[in-house]
Structures are given as structure tokens and as C-alpha cells.
Motif scaffolding. Structure first.
Motif, PDB file in Angstrom:
ATOM      1  N   THR A  47       0.836  -1.186   0.000  1.00  2.97           N
ATOM      2  CA  THR A  47       0.000   0.000   0.000  1.00  2.97           C
ATOM      3  C   THR A  47       0.877   1.243   0.000  1.00  2.97           C
ATOM      4  O   THR A  47       2.087   1.163  -0.177  1.00  2.97           O
ATOM      5  CB  THR A  47      -0.976  -0.031   1.195  1.00  2.97           C
ATOM      6  OG1 THR A  47      -1.971   0.983   1.033  1.00  2.97           O
ATOM      7  CG2 THR A  47      -0.256   0.138   2.518  1.00  2.97           C
ATOM      8  N   GLY A  48       0.256   2.410   0.169  1.00  2.38           N
ATOM      9  CA  GLY A  48       1.001   3.661   0.175  1.00  2.38           C
ATOM     10  C   GLY A  48       0.831   4.433  -1.121  1.00  2.38           C
ATOM     11  O   GLY A  48       0.351   3.913  -2.129  1.00  2.38           O
ATOM     12  N   LYS A  49       1.252   5.698  -1.113  1.00  3.36           N
ATOM     13  CA  LYS A  49       1.087   6.591  -2.260  1.00  3.36           C
ATOM     14  C   LYS A  49       2.204   6.454  -3.289  1.00  3.36           C
ATOM     15  O   LYS A  49       2.109   6.997  -4.389  1.00  3.36           O
ATOM     16  CB  LYS A  49       1.014   8.041  -1.776  1.00  3.36           C
ATOM     17  CG  LYS A  49      -0.205   8.344  -0.915  1.00  3.36           C
ATOM     18  CD  LYS A  49      -0.234   9.798  -0.482  1.00  3.36           C
ATOM     19  CE  LYS A  49      -1.467  10.086   0.369  1.00  3.36           C
ATOM     20  NZ  LYS A  49      -1.518  11.514   0.811  1.00  3.36           N
ATOM     21  N   ASN A 145      -7.417  -3.017  -2.859  1.00  3.45           N
ATOM     22  CA  ASN A 145      -7.594  -2.024  -1.792  1.00  3.45           C
ATOM     23  C   ASN A 145      -8.426  -0.835  -2.256  1.00  3.45           C
ATOM     24  O   ASN A 145      -9.129  -0.206  -1.444  1.00  3.45           O
ATOM     25  CB  ASN A 145      -6.235  -1.531  -1.294  1.00  3.45           C
ATOM     26  CG  ASN A 145      -5.472  -2.592  -0.552  1.00  3.45           C
ATOM     27  OD1 ASN A 145      -6.043  -3.531  -0.011  1.00  3.45           O
ATOM     28  ND2 ASN A 145      -4.146  -2.480  -0.533  1.00  3.45           N
ATOM     29  N   ILE A 146      -8.345  -0.503  -3.548  1.00  2.00           N
ATOM     30  CA  ILE A 146      -9.155   0.580  -4.089  1.00  2.00           C
ATOM     31  C   ILE A 146     -10.631   0.186  -4.079  1.00  2.00           C
ATOM     32  O   ILE A 146     -11.508   0.969  -3.697  1.00  2.00           O
ATOM     33  CB  ILE A 146      -8.719   0.946  -5.518  1.00  2.00           C
ATOM     34  CG1 ILE A 146      -7.227   1.304  -5.559  1.00  2.00           C
ATOM     35  CG2 ILE A 146      -9.565   2.084  -6.063  1.00  2.00           C
ATOM     36  CD1 ILE A 146      -6.861   2.506  -4.733  1.00  2.00           C
ATOM     37  N   ARG A 149     -11.808   0.399  -0.573  1.00  2.00           N
ATOM     38  CA  ARG A 149     -11.918   1.789  -0.133  1.00  2.00           C
ATOM     39  C   ARG A 149     -13.211   2.429  -0.623  1.00  2.00           C
ATOM     40  O   ARG A 149     -13.858   3.194   0.102  1.00  2.00           O
ATOM     41  CB  ARG A 149     -10.715   2.576  -0.641  1.00  2.00           C
ATOM     42  CG  ARG A 149     -10.755   4.061  -0.292  1.00  2.00           C
ATOM     43  CD  ARG A 149      -9.682   4.830  -1.033  1.00  2.00           C
ATOM     44  NE  ARG A 149      -9.728   6.237  -0.743  1.00  2.00           N
ATOM     45  CZ  ARG A 149      -9.066   7.178  -1.415  1.00  2.00           C
ATOM     46  NH1 ARG A 149      -8.294   6.818  -2.433  1.00  2.00           N
ATOM     47  NH2 ARG A 149      -9.162   8.448  -1.096  1.00  2.00           N
ATOM     48  N   TYR A 150     -13.603   2.142  -1.873  1.00  2.00           N
ATOM     49  CA  TYR A 150     -14.819   2.719  -2.439  1.00  2.00           C
ATOM     50  C   TYR A 150     -16.080   1.942  -2.060  1.00  2.00           C
ATOM     51  O   TYR A 150     -17.163   2.252  -2.546  1.00  2.00           O
ATOM     52  CB  TYR A 150     -14.698   2.769  -3.961  1.00  2.00           C
ATOM     53  CG  TYR A 150     -13.716   3.786  -4.490  1.00  2.00           C
ATOM     54  CD1 TYR A 150     -13.346   4.900  -3.735  1.00  2.00           C
ATOM     55  CD2 TYR A 150     -13.155   3.643  -5.755  1.00  2.00           C
ATOM     56  CE1 TYR A 150     -12.445   5.832  -4.221  1.00  2.00           C
ATOM     57  CE2 TYR A 150     -12.247   4.565  -6.253  1.00  2.00           C
ATOM     58  CZ  TYR A 150     -11.897   5.660  -5.476  1.00  2.00           C
ATOM     59  OH  TYR A 150     -10.998   6.581  -5.971  1.00  2.00           O
ATOM     60  N   ARG A 177      -3.353   1.645  -2.844  1.00  2.00           N
ATOM     61  CA  ARG A 177      -3.162   2.619  -1.770  1.00  2.00           C
ATOM     62  C   ARG A 177      -4.334   2.618  -0.799  1.00  2.00           C
ATOM     63  O   ARG A 177      -5.393   2.072  -1.076  1.00  2.00           O
ATOM     64  CB  ARG A 177      -2.948   4.021  -2.339  1.00  2.00           C
ATOM     65  CG  ARG A 177      -4.104   4.577  -3.137  1.00  2.00           C
ATOM     66  CD  ARG A 177      -3.849   6.023  -3.545  1.00  2.00           C
ATOM     67  NE  ARG A 177      -2.655   6.181  -4.353  1.00  2.00           N
ATOM     68  CZ  ARG A 177      -2.080   7.355  -4.641  1.00  2.00           C
ATOM     69  NH1 ARG A 177      -2.611   8.473  -4.164  1.00  2.00           N
ATOM     70  NH2 ARG A 177      -1.024   7.416  -5.410  1.00  2.00           N
ATOM     71  N   ASN A 178      -4.116   3.211   0.372  1.00  2.00           N
ATOM     72  CA  ASN A 178      -5.150   3.368   1.402  1.00  2.00           C
ATOM     73  C   ASN A 178      -5.713   2.035   1.892  1.00  2.00           C
ATOM     74  O   ASN A 178      -6.923   1.879   2.063  1.00  2.00           O
ATOM     75  CB  ASN A 178      -6.290   4.250   0.908  1.00  2.00           C
ATOM     76  CG  ASN A 178      -5.832   5.654   0.559  1.00  2.00           C
ATOM     77  OD1 ASN A 178      -5.946   6.085  -0.585  1.00  2.00           O
ATOM     78  ND2 ASN A 178      -5.296   6.373   1.521  1.00  2.00           N
ATOM     79  N   LYS A 180      -7.021  -0.602   4.346  1.00  4.66           N
ATOM     80  CA  LYS A 180      -7.741  -0.417   5.607  1.00  4.66           C
ATOM     81  C   LYS A 180      -6.909  -0.922   6.783  1.00  4.66           C
ATOM     82  O   LYS A 180      -6.176  -1.904   6.681  1.00  4.66           O
ATOM     83  CB  LYS A 180      -9.074  -1.146   5.560  1.00  4.66           C
ATOM     84  CG  LYS A 180     -10.054  -0.606   4.533  1.00  4.66           C
ATOM     85  CD  LYS A 180     -10.575   0.766   4.916  1.00  4.66           C
ATOM     86  CE  LYS A 180     -11.676   1.228   3.984  1.00  4.66           C
ATOM     87  NZ  LYS A 180     -12.208   2.559   4.373  1.00  4.66           N
ATOM     88  N   ASP A 181      -7.062  -0.250   7.925  1.00  3.64           N
ATOM     89  CA  ASP A 181      -6.310  -0.628   9.124  1.00  3.64           C
ATOM     90  C   ASP A 181      -6.578  -2.074   9.522  1.00  3.64           C
ATOM     91  O   ASP A 181      -5.674  -2.783   9.970  1.00  3.64           O
ATOM     92  CB  ASP A 181      -6.674   0.296  10.291  1.00  3.64           C
ATOM     93  CG  ASP A 181      -6.160   1.718  10.096  1.00  3.64           C
ATOM     94  OD1 ASP A 181      -5.233   1.910   9.279  1.00  3.64           O
ATOM     95  OD2 ASP A 181      -6.681   2.632  10.764  1.00  3.64           O
ATOM     96  N   GLU A 192       4.605  -0.294   2.912  1.00  5.79           N
ATOM     97  CA  GLU A 192       4.015   0.972   2.480  1.00  5.79           C
ATOM     98  C   GLU A 192       5.015   1.690   1.584  1.00  5.79           C
ATOM     99  O   GLU A 192       6.118   2.030   2.003  1.00  5.79           O
ATOM    100  CB  GLU A 192       3.659   1.849   3.677  1.00  5.79           C
ATOM    101  CG  GLU A 192       2.984   3.148   3.266  1.00  5.79           C
ATOM    102  CD  GLU A 192       2.406   3.913   4.441  1.00  5.79           C
ATOM    103  OE1 GLU A 192       1.761   4.948   4.205  1.00  5.79           O
ATOM    104  OE2 GLU A 192       2.598   3.475   5.586  1.00  5.79           O
TER     105      GLU A 192
END
Length: 212
Positions: A47-49, A145-146, A149-150, A177-178, A180-181, A192
Motif C-alpha cells: 500500500t502507500g502513495k 484495496n481501491i 476503499r470505495y 493505496r489506502n 484499511k487498518d 508501504e
């Protein structure tokens, strides 16, 4: 003459000290490694930007292929655009790696949320089938993960499936990215990617062999 001067004039002393230091490090490392004997199928999150989440995941897929191990890829968001990884796998390694591109691009490209959700759900069903198959040593869920997230697919369902239905020796890699915890907490290995600098900010477009 100081010890420093002596060391400069006697490089053999430095080499001996280095060898002694490395021997101690190796002994300590060997002692640690002797305690690491377990094996299990890992839940791995990238994950990560920063760039490189999918690239690193495909590196593990190609390792599996190189070892003759069956694996599979499900792409959740990325569309039908040709990529080097997919072309290589479908062209040369389809007997070892199933490849399913089940997205049509990011939501701002499709502009059809209902269709995006339907395709994400279909991708998740395919992913579950591939993970349940004990002949697959690794399954990559690219950009899942996207989708989580959505809220295209349910986080709780993903967590429960990974915790209760994933075969013990199957590795599952989840990218995007993003993350979840809760998914990070469940995972065995989390990386990340940190964005430090990217050519896109300087007007450079995605390029063959780098981004795809």
C-alpha cells in the motif's frame, strides 16, 4: 605513532578486524535464523502513495512462475490496456498463471458506479475461487484495496474469508493505496510505498516498461 596511523600503514590489520567483525555478525545471524523454521501462506499487503506496489507484487508472481509453482492474478480496477506483465504471462506462462483483468479503469474513467461495483464483485468472486484452489501457491489481488476503499466490495467479508477460508499454505497479495487498518492488522507482511518524487509532477506521462 597513533593507532590510527598504524591502521593506515597496516591495511592487513583493518582486513583482520573486518573479518572478525563479520564473523561475529554471521554467528549472531545464524543463531537468529536457526529459530525461524516455520512456513505458512502469507497475507501480504502493498500500500502507500508511492509507485511500485503492483510491480513488487508481480515480482513475486514471476518468482512463483520461475519455481514452477501455480499462481493467479485478478486485477480489480485496471482496465483492458495492454501491460507488459499481462502480455508476458498470457503469452508464455498461462499454464502456470491464470490472469483475469476484471476492471475497466478507475471510476472517473468509467463514470458508471453501478457497473464498477458489479465488476468488482465479480472480480472478488473469481478471487475467492482462485484462493480456494489449493493448487495455487499465490494469488495476487491487484488494486483490491481501491475496491475496498470505495465500498465496491465489503471489507468485513474480505477479512472473514482470508481468516477462515484461505488454505494454510496459499499466499495472497493485496495491492493498492489506502489499505484499511483492519486489513493491515490481519496481514503477515505489510509494505508501504512512500512517494518521494514522481516524474508525473514534471509533466512526464506513463511510459512503456516503467508504468506498464
Amino acid at each position: 605513532m597513533s593507532d590510527d596511523d598504524n591502521n593506515i600503514q597496516n591495511p592487513e590489520v583493518d582486513l583482520a578486524r573486518h573479518a572478525e567483525k563479520m564473523a561475529k555478525k554471521k554467528a549472531a545471524r545464524d543463531k537468529i535464523m536457526a529459530t525461524k523454521t516455520g512456513e505458512k501462506g502469507l497475507i501480504i499487503v502493498h500500500t502507500g502513495k508511492g509507485k511500485g506496489k503492483s510491480s513488487a507484487a508481480f515480482g513475486m508472481i514471476f518468482r512463483h512462475i520461475a519455481h514452477g509453482k501455480k499462481c493467479a492474478v485478478v486485477q480489480f480496477i485496471k482496465g483492458a490496456m495492454s501491460t507488459g506483465e499481462r502480455d508476458l504471462i498470457l503469452g508464455h506462462f498461462s499454464d502456470l498463471c491464470e490472469f483475469h483483468t476484471m476492471g475497466e479503469g478507475f471510476t472517473w474513467e468509467t463514470q458508471d458506479k453501478a457497473r464498477d461495483i458489479a465488476m468488482a464483485k465479480a472480480a472478488w468472486e473469481k478471487a475467492k475461487d482462485l484462493i480456494r484452489d489449493p493448487t495455487n501457491s499465490m494469488v495476487l489481488l491487484d488494486e483490491v484495496n481501491i475496491a475496498i476503499r470505495y465500498d465496491y466490495i465489503d471489507l468485513a467479508e474480505v477479512l472473514e474469508f482470508l481468516a477462515t477460508e484461505k488454505p494454510d499454505m496459499t499466499h495472497v497479495v493485496l495491492t493498492g493505496r489506502n489499505a484499511k487498518d483492519e486489513l493491515i492488522e490481519l496481514a503477515d507482511l505489510v509494505t508501504e510505498m512512500e512517494l518521494v518524487k514522481h516524474p508525473f509532477r514534471s509533466g512526464i506521462k506513463a511510459q512503456i516498461g516503467v508504468e506498464y
